[in-house]
Design a protein around this motif. Structure first.
Motif, PDB file in Angstrom:
ATOM      1  N   SER A 156       0.948  -1.209   0.051  1.00 39.70           N
ATOM      2  CA  SER A 156      -0.111  -0.092  -0.114  1.00 39.70           C
ATOM      3  C   SER A 156       0.936   1.133   0.012  1.00 39.70           C
ATOM      4  CB  SER A 156      -1.080  -0.091   1.176  1.00 39.70           C
ATOM      5  OG  SER A 156      -0.374  -0.032   2.473  1.00 39.70           O
ATOM      6  N   VAL A 157       2.047   1.235   0.852  1.00 34.62           N
ATOM      7  CA  VAL A 157       2.893   2.259   0.737  1.00 34.62           C
ATOM      8  C   VAL A 157       3.574   2.485  -0.765  1.00 34.62           C
ATOM      9  CG1 VAL A 157       5.168   3.202   1.854  1.00 34.62           C
ATOM     10  CG2 VAL A 157       3.454   2.408   3.206  1.00 34.62           C
ATOM     11  N   TRP A 158       3.997   1.537  -1.362  1.00 33.88           N
ATOM     12  CA  TRP A 158       4.725   1.390  -2.709  1.00 33.88           C
ATOM     13  C   TRP A 158       3.457   1.983  -3.777  1.00 33.88           C
ATOM     14  CZ3 TRP A 158       6.793  -4.139  -1.744  1.00 33.88           C
ATOM     15  CH2 TRP A 158       7.587  -4.051  -0.681  1.00 33.88           C
ATOM     16  N   GLN A 159       2.433   1.716  -3.534  1.00 31.95           N
ATOM     17  CA  GLN A 159       1.409   1.971  -4.361  1.00 31.95           C
ATOM     18  C   GLN A 159       1.201   3.687  -4.280  1.00 31.95           C
ATOM     19  OE1 GLN A 159      -0.383   0.089  -6.916  1.00 31.95           O
ATOM     20  NE2 GLN A 159      -0.824   2.265  -7.722  1.00 31.95           N
ATOM     21  N   GLN A 160       1.239   4.102  -3.208  1.00 37.55           N
ATOM     22  CA  GLN A 160       1.274   5.720  -2.871  1.00 37.55           C
ATOM     23  C   GLN A 160       2.418   6.187  -3.314  1.00 37.55           C
ATOM     24  OE1 GLN A 160      -1.024   7.821  -1.308  1.00 37.55           O
ATOM     25  NE2 GLN A 160      -2.377   6.160  -1.514  1.00 37.55           N
ATOM     26  N   LEU A 161       3.522   5.611  -3.421  1.00 41.36           N
ATOM     27  CA  LEU A 161       4.691   6.329  -4.070  1.00 41.36           C
ATOM     28  C   LEU A 161       4.522   6.421  -5.581  1.00 41.36           C
ATOM     29  CD1 LEU A 161       7.658   4.098  -2.516  1.00 41.36           C
ATOM     30  CD2 LEU A 161       6.808   6.330  -1.680  1.00 41.36           C
ATOM     31  N   LEU A 162       3.828   5.344  -6.130  1.00 44.10           N
ATOM     32  CA  LEU A 162       3.642   5.577  -7.580  1.00 44.10           C
ATOM     33  C   LEU A 162       2.710   6.783  -7.814  1.00 44.10           C
ATOM     34  CD1 LEU A 162       3.098   1.815  -8.371  1.00 44.10           C
ATOM     35  CD2 LEU A 162       4.781   3.233  -9.375  1.00 44.10           C
ATOM     36  N   GLU A 163       2.004   7.338  -6.983  1.00 47.99           N
ATOM     37  CA  GLU A 163       1.153   8.372  -6.975  1.00 47.99           C
ATOM     38  C   GLU A 163       1.886  10.036  -7.163  1.00 47.99           C
ATOM     39  OE1 GLU A 163      -2.128   7.886  -7.833  1.00 47.99           O
ATOM     40  OE2 GLU A 163      -1.679   5.680  -7.964  1.00 47.99           O
ATOM     41  N   ILE A 164       2.906   9.807  -6.407  1.00 46.75           N
ATOM     42  CA  ILE A 164       3.722  10.965  -6.559  1.00 46.75           C
ATOM     43  C   ILE A 164       4.318  11.432  -7.772  1.00 46.75           C
ATOM     44  CG2 ILE A 164       5.626  12.433  -5.350  1.00 46.75           C
ATOM     45  CD1 ILE A 164       5.485  10.039  -3.205  1.00 46.75           C
ATOM     46  N   PRO A 165       3.800  12.608  -8.527  1.00 47.24           N
ATOM     47  CA  PRO A 165       4.159  13.080  -9.762  1.00 47.24           C
ATOM     48  C   PRO A 165       5.627  13.425  -9.732  1.00 47.24           C
ATOM     49  CG  PRO A 165       2.401  14.183  -8.924  1.00 47.24           C
ATOM     50  CD  PRO A 165       2.793  13.236  -7.787  1.00 47.24           C
ATOM     51  N   TYR A 166       6.220  13.132 -10.981  1.00 51.39           N
ATOM     52  CA  TYR A 166       7.546  13.638 -11.360  1.00 51.39           C
ATOM     53  C   TYR A 166       7.776  14.988 -10.870  1.00 51.39           C
ATOM     54  CZ  TYR A 166      11.607  14.452 -14.184  1.00 51.39           C
ATOM     55  OH  TYR A 166      12.897  14.735 -14.709  1.00 51.39           O
ATOM     56  N   GLY A 167       8.787  15.486 -10.267  1.00 54.82           N
ATOM     57  CA  GLY A 167       9.305  16.912  -9.951  1.00 54.82           C
ATOM     58  C   GLY A 167       8.268  17.172  -8.848  1.00 54.82           C
ATOM     59  N   ARG A 168       7.843  16.292  -7.886  1.00 55.17           N
ATOM     60  CA  ARG A 168       7.303  16.617  -6.663  1.00 55.17           C
ATOM     61  C   ARG A 168       7.584  15.649  -5.425  1.00 55.17           C
ATOM     62  NH1 ARG A 168       1.926  19.850  -7.169  1.00 55.17           N
ATOM     63  NH2 ARG A 168       1.884  20.502  -9.358  1.00 55.17           N
ATOM     64  N   THR A 169       7.215  15.994  -4.269  1.00 56.55           N
ATOM     65  CA  THR A 169       7.642  15.345  -3.296  1.00 56.55           C
ATOM     66  C   THR A 169       6.455  15.092  -2.316  1.00 56.55           C
ATOM     67  OG1 THR A 169       8.504  17.182  -1.983  1.00 56.55           O
ATOM     68  CG2 THR A 169      10.104  16.012  -3.325  1.00 56.55           C
ATOM     69  N   ARG A 170       6.629  14.313  -1.311  1.00 63.90           N
ATOM     70  CA  ARG A 170       5.621  13.897  -0.226  1.00 63.90           C
ATOM     71  C   ARG A 170       6.241  13.628   0.917  1.00 63.90           C
ATOM     72  NH1 ARG A 170       2.632  15.750  -3.812  1.00 63.90           N
ATOM     73  NH2 ARG A 170       0.880  14.827  -4.661  1.00 63.90           N
ATOM     74  N   SER A 171       5.721  13.959   1.797  1.00 64.84           N
ATOM     75  CA  SER A 171       6.366  13.617   3.326  1.00 64.84           C
ATOM     76  C   SER A 171       6.010  12.389   3.932  1.00 64.84           C
ATOM     77  CB  SER A 171       6.167  14.873   4.334  1.00 64.84           C
ATOM     78  OG  SER A 171       4.804  14.763   4.853  1.00 64.84           O
ATOM     79  N   TYR A 172       6.935  11.659   4.686  1.00 65.01           N
ATOM     80  CA  TYR A 172       6.298  10.669   5.110  1.00 65.01           C
ATOM     81  C   TYR A 172       4.902  10.650   5.960  1.00 65.01           C
ATOM     82  CZ  TYR A 172      11.207   9.080   4.514  1.00 65.01           C
ATOM     83  OH  TYR A 172      12.354   8.846   3.849  1.00 65.01           O
ATOM     84  N   GLY A 173       4.905  11.722   6.645  1.00 70.63           N
ATOM     85  CA  GLY A 173       3.450  12.031   7.208  1.00 70.63           C
ATOM     86  C   GLY A 173       2.510  12.033   6.349  1.00 70.63           C
TER      87      GLY A 173
END
Length: 176
Positions: free
Chosen positions: A81-98
């Protein structure tokens, strides 16, 4: 279960590609934390990796922003489920662990998200390098912080001295 592997050069060092039953199941950097033992990678054979190599070459050339490959992500249900969320982060953007933990409906699980992120078996394509600490700080990366900085700089040029450039630490912010 039949495994094969192939090693390619990249701007970030050698990358070991692993396929399980013909589907990409691993992309490991040299000296990567949580890298499986070489003997688990199977026979050396470039045949199943042509689409992966072509897309990685296009990515490294700056011509590809989103991979389109079948992936086999073997892990626990939470890790997947975490890895699936990683796939949702667009190129050139970031997300925090939180932010990832909140997106999973588990806002108190940022440490567990970090551990799952660190065990991502398909680096670069499943973009764990796009996950940052609170306040925009660059934190752990299985391939090493230098590679994380390089990958983020490649995608954006917005990083300096291990911290996001001013204004880029906001939720889902673009890096360029």
């Amino acid at each position: 279960m039949h495994r094969q592997h192939h090693v390619i050069d990249s701007p970030y060092g050698a990358l070991t590609l692993v396929a399980t039953d013909g589907t990409l199941s691993g992309l490991y950097m040299t000296d990567q934390r949580h890298r499986p033992a070489e003997e688990t990678f199977g026979d050396r054979d470039p045949a199943p990796f042509a689409p992966t190599v072509a897309q990685l070459e296009a990515y490294f050339a700056g011509d590809l922003k989103e991979f389109d490959l079948p992936l086999r992500l073997d892990g626990t249900p939470f890790q997947r489920s975490v890895w699936q969320q990683l796939l949702e982060i667009p190129y050139g953007r970031t997300r925090s662990y939180g932010e990832l933990a909140a997106a999973l409906g588990k806002p108190a699980a940022s440490r567990a998200v970090g551990l799952a992120n660190g065990k991502n078996p398909i680096s670069i394509i499943v973009p764990c390098h796009r996950v940052i600490g609170a306040g925009g700080a660059l934190t752990g990366y299985g391939g090493g912080l230098d590679r994380k900085k390089q990958l983020l700089a490649f995608e954006s040029g917005a990083f300096a001295d291990g911290v996001l450039a001013s204004g880029a630490a906001e939720s889902g912010s673009t890096l360029f």
